[in-house]
Design a protein around this motif. Structure first.
Motif, short mmCIF file in Angstrom:
data_model
loop_
_atom_site.label_atom_id
_atom_site.label_comp_id
_atom_site.label_asym_id
_atom_site.label_seq_id
_atom_site.Cartn_x
_atom_site.Cartn_y
_atom_site.Cartn_z
N UNK A 24 6.81 -12.38 -5.37
CA UNK A 24 7.07 -13.37 -4.34
C UNK A 24 6.25 -13.23 -3.08
N UNK A 25 5.56 -12.11 -2.93
CA UNK A 25 4.72 -11.91 -1.76
C UNK A 25 3.42 -11.26 -2.22
N UNK A 26 2.47 -11.19 -1.32
CA UNK A 26 1.19 -10.57 -1.64
C UNK A 26 1.33 -9.06 -1.49
N UNK A 28 -0.39 -6.46 -2.07
CA UNK A 28 -1.46 -5.64 -1.50
C UNK A 28 -1.57 -5.77 0.01
N UNK A 29 -0.77 -6.61 0.61
CA UNK A 29 -0.75 -6.76 2.07
C UNK A 29 0.30 -5.87 2.73
N UNK A 30 0.99 -5.09 1.91
CA UNK A 30 2.12 -4.32 2.41
C UNK A 30 1.95 -2.82 2.20
N UNK A 31 2.25 -2.06 3.26
CA UNK A 31 2.49 -0.64 3.06
C UNK A 31 3.86 -0.49 2.42
N UNK A 71 0.11 0.54 -7.96
CA UNK A 71 -0.85 -0.20 -8.77
C UNK A 71 -0.80 -1.64 -8.28
N UNK A 72 -1.76 -2.01 -7.47
CA UNK A 72 -1.74 -3.35 -6.89
C UNK A 72 -1.96 -4.43 -7.94
N UNK A 73 -2.60 -4.09 -9.03
CA UNK A 73 -2.80 -5.07 -10.10
C UNK A 73 -1.48 -5.39 -10.79
N UNK A 74 -0.56 -4.44 -10.76
CA UNK A 74 0.76 -4.63 -11.39
C UNK A 74 1.86 -4.88 -10.36
N UNK A 75 1.47 -4.94 -9.08
CA UNK A 75 2.45 -5.17 -8.02
C UNK A 75 3.61 -4.18 -8.08
N UNK A 76 3.27 -2.93 -8.29
CA UNK A 76 4.29 -1.91 -8.50
C UNK A 76 3.96 -0.65 -7.71
N UNK A 97 6.49 -2.87 4.20
CA UNK A 97 6.19 -3.11 5.60
C UNK A 97 4.87 -3.88 5.67
N UNK A 98 4.90 -5.06 6.25
CA UNK A 98 3.69 -5.88 6.29
C UNK A 98 2.59 -5.20 7.09
N UNK A 99 1.41 -5.19 6.51
CA UNK A 99 0.27 -4.57 7.18
C UNK A 99 -0.28 -3.42 6.36
N UNK A 100 -1.41 -2.94 6.77
CA UNK A 100 -2.11 -1.93 5.97
C UNK A 100 -1.45 -0.57 6.02
#
Length: 122
Positions: A24-26, A28-31, A71-76, A97-100
């Motif tokens: 539901x969200x991106x 890779x944009x989240x710590x 694993x950002x490709x698996x969103x996990x 947490x949103x952000x790098x």
């Protein structure tokens, strides 16, 4: 949604791997962080990882025993827990947490999973 899984009942010294699948969200944009809450205690920080997976941070109580990865490709995001102790018994939550960057501060995380119970018997 953050869906945590992998908890269970194990004996002291055993290993478990927790997973947290995001949707539901991106992602890779989240710590990401793992926290835990034992009965009668406040929620505490366990481990965190930045958005790319290149940087991690651990609570002293789990350092050397637990490993966070993603694993950002698996969103996990994962939490590998080795050499488990009875004091690791708790409900484990994943959070985003949103952000790098990551953080060890509970209040900075605005997206939480439902928790998975880990019970370590002596």
């Amino acid at each position: 949604e953050l869906q945590a899984s992998g908890g269970g009942l194990v004996q002291a010294g055993a290993s478990l791997r927790l997973s947290c699948a995001a949707s539901g969200r991106t992602f890779s944009s989240y710590g990401m962080g793992w926290f835990r809450q034992a009965p009668g205690k406040e929620r505490e920080f366990v481990a965190a990882i930045n958005n790319s997976g290149g940087s991690t941070f651990y609570a002293d109580s789990v350092k050397g025993r637990f490993t966070i990865s993603r694993d950002n490709a698996k969103n996990t995001v994962y939490l590998q827990m080795n050499s488990l102790k009875p004091e690791d018994t708790a409900v484990y939550y994943c959070a985003a947490k949103y952000g790098a960057h990551y953080s060890y501060t509970v209040s900075l995380y605005d997206w939480w999973g439902q928790g998975t119970l880990v019970t370590v018997s002596s």
